[in-house]
Design a protein around this motif. Structure first.
Motif, PDB file in Angstrom:
ATOM      1  N   LEU A   1       0.836  -1.183   0.000  1.00  4.89           N
ATOM      2  CA  LEU A   1       0.000   0.000   0.000  1.00  4.89           C
ATOM      3  C   LEU A   1       0.874   1.236   0.000  1.00  4.89           C
ATOM      4  O   LEU A   1       1.921   1.267   0.635  1.00  4.89           O
ATOM      5  N   ASP A   2       0.436   2.267  -0.730  1.00  2.94           N
ATOM      6  CA  ASP A   2       1.146   3.526  -0.721  1.00  2.94           C
ATOM      7  C   ASP A   2       1.178   4.088   0.693  1.00  2.94           C
ATOM      8  O   ASP A   2       0.211   3.991   1.438  1.00  2.94           O
TER       9      ASP A   2
ATOM     10  N   GLU B   1      -5.957  12.317   0.261  1.00  7.74           N
ATOM     11  CA  GLU B   1      -6.219  10.882   0.146  1.00  7.74           C
ATOM     12  C   GLU B   1      -7.495  10.507   0.895  1.00  7.74           C
ATOM     13  O   GLU B   1      -8.303   9.720   0.406  1.00  7.74           O
TER      14      GLU B   1
ATOM     15  N   LYS C   1      -1.610   6.453   1.588  1.00  8.97           N
ATOM     16  CA  LYS C   1      -2.878   5.735   1.735  1.00  8.97           C
ATOM     17  C   LYS C   1      -2.957   5.039   3.088  1.00  8.97           C
ATOM     18  O   LYS C   1      -4.005   5.005   3.732  1.00  8.97           O
ATOM     19  N   LYS C   2      -1.832   4.473   3.503  1.00  7.59           N
ATOM     20  CA  LYS C   2      -1.795   3.811   4.814  1.00  7.59           C
ATOM     21  C   LYS C   2      -2.075   4.813   5.929  1.00  7.59           C
ATOM     22  O   LYS C   2      -2.816   4.527   6.874  1.00  7.59           O
TER      23      LYS C   2
ATOM     24  N   MET D   1     -11.037   8.786  -0.638  1.00 10.21           N
ATOM     25  CA  MET D   1     -11.165   7.380  -0.263  1.00 10.21           C
ATOM     26  C   MET D   1     -12.615   7.115   0.157  1.00 10.21           C
ATOM     27  O   MET D   1     -13.060   7.582   1.195  1.00 10.21           O
TER      28      MET D   1
END
Length: 344
Positions: free
Chosen positions: A14-15, A50, A18-19, A54
């Motif tokens: 995962l980027d 992000e 993003k995490k 999301m």
């Protein structure tokens, strides 16, 4: 907290941003707001963007990220208490050998980024060699101790044999060095290196970089950014649009190139990518497929049913990615802006 923005365990892929966004969502608005206040502005902007984009987080991802954050925090406490060996021993007992190794590897990467002489580790070996040739052996030895072994070796072999031996001996006998001395040498080296390379700049950013980025984002984001550029910097927007390849631009390709692309594209991705496009574009794709392939494609599209816009955009982007890859490898040709046409 910034560690989880950057570290990336081998299994999740995962980027980092993003995490961090998933962690913030999992912790709730109040706790996340307190954490956000402690982050650099650059990270706040990236994580906020992000989070805003999301729309769904699976339970599996949420649990994995929260567990990773807890493990990293726990591991850091162990290191502060007794060092890496102590942390490794406790983590092996708590997490098992495999997971403990992953956490330790991440912490090693983080520690590497925090170690002195960061500019030297990132520098081009030849440039750094030219700079260090005039330094005292003890200074060179100290710097090489903090560098990647392979890069240190590349630099060491460029010294005269007698100086190589002197530097090697000093590396082998260094046991500890005052942080104040390290800091002073680091400041001198950074100052010299920045002066040394001030006329040796690296091309970064610009229209080509922006186009590469926009070709990887979703179509909605791409359109919004280009529209904003049209308002603020019309000339830049025109330059970007001249170089930007979109899914609809597939009609600008040569017939033989389109067929090469379609042979590389995943069938399911193509079915989804054609959802909601114009009849002209769909017919163009059909014209470049065999009658049997067209029949199968139409059948699958008929049974596809409604699809999320984000999923369609992602499928279209996967087609664009194939096109860009083939273009970069010289297997097809994309017309860009005022470039000359290909004469066959």
């Amino acid at each position: 907290m910034t560690d989880i923005l950057e570290a990336d365990p081998p299994k999740k892929r995962l980027d980092g941003i993003k995490k961090a966004a998933i962690l913030m969502i999992s912790l709730g608005p109040e706790t996340s707001a307190q954490i956000m206040k402690q982050l650099p502005d650059a990270y706040i902007q990236k994580v906020s963007y992000e989070i805003a984009n999301m729309d769904h987080v699976s339970r599996e991802d949420r649990e994995a990220i929260v567990n990773e954050y807890l493990e990293m925090s726990q591991a850091r406490e162990y290191i502060l208490d007794g060092g890496f060996d102590y942390a490794k021993n406790l983590l092996n007992k708590a997490l098992g050998t495999s997971r403990a190794k992953e956490v330790i590897d991440m912490l090693n990467q983080i520690q590497l980024r925090e170690r002195p002489f960061n500019i030297a580790r990132k520098a081009d070996p030849q440039q750094l060699t030219n700079l260090l040739l005039g330094e005292q052996p003890q200074t060179v030895a100290l710097i090489l101790c903090y560098m990647q072994p392979d890069k240190a070796a590349q630099i060491l072999v460029n010294f005269p044999p007698e100086k190589q031996a002197d530097i090697a001996e000093r590396i082998g006998t260094i046991t500890n060095t005052s942080p104040a001395i390290i800091e002073r040498i680091e400041q001198v080296i950074e100052s010299k290196f920045s002066t040394y390379i001030e006329n040796d700049t690296e091309n970064v950013g610009g229209v080509s970089t922006l186009v590469e980025i926009l070709n990887q984002v979703g179509r909605t984001t791409e359109k919004a950014i280009v529209a904003d550029l049209e308002q603020k910097q019309p000339e830049l927007a025109e330059e970007v649009k001249a170089s930007l390849f979109t899914f609809e631009d597939i009609v600008s390709l040569q017939k033989s190139d389109v067929q090469k692309v379609l042979r590389e594209v995943d069938h399911d991705a193509l079915v989804l990518a054609l959802k909601g496009v114009s009849d002209e574009l769909r017919d163009f794709i059909y014209d470049n497929l065999s009658s049997r392939a067209v029949e199968t494609l139409k059948e699958d599209m008929q049974y596809l049913g409604p699809a999320r816009l984000s999923a369609v955009e992602e499928a279209q982007q996967s087609v664009v990615t194939v096109i860009r890859r083939l273009d970069e490898h010289g297997e097809i040709y994309i017309m860009r802006g005022d470039q000359d046409a290909i004469i066959e």
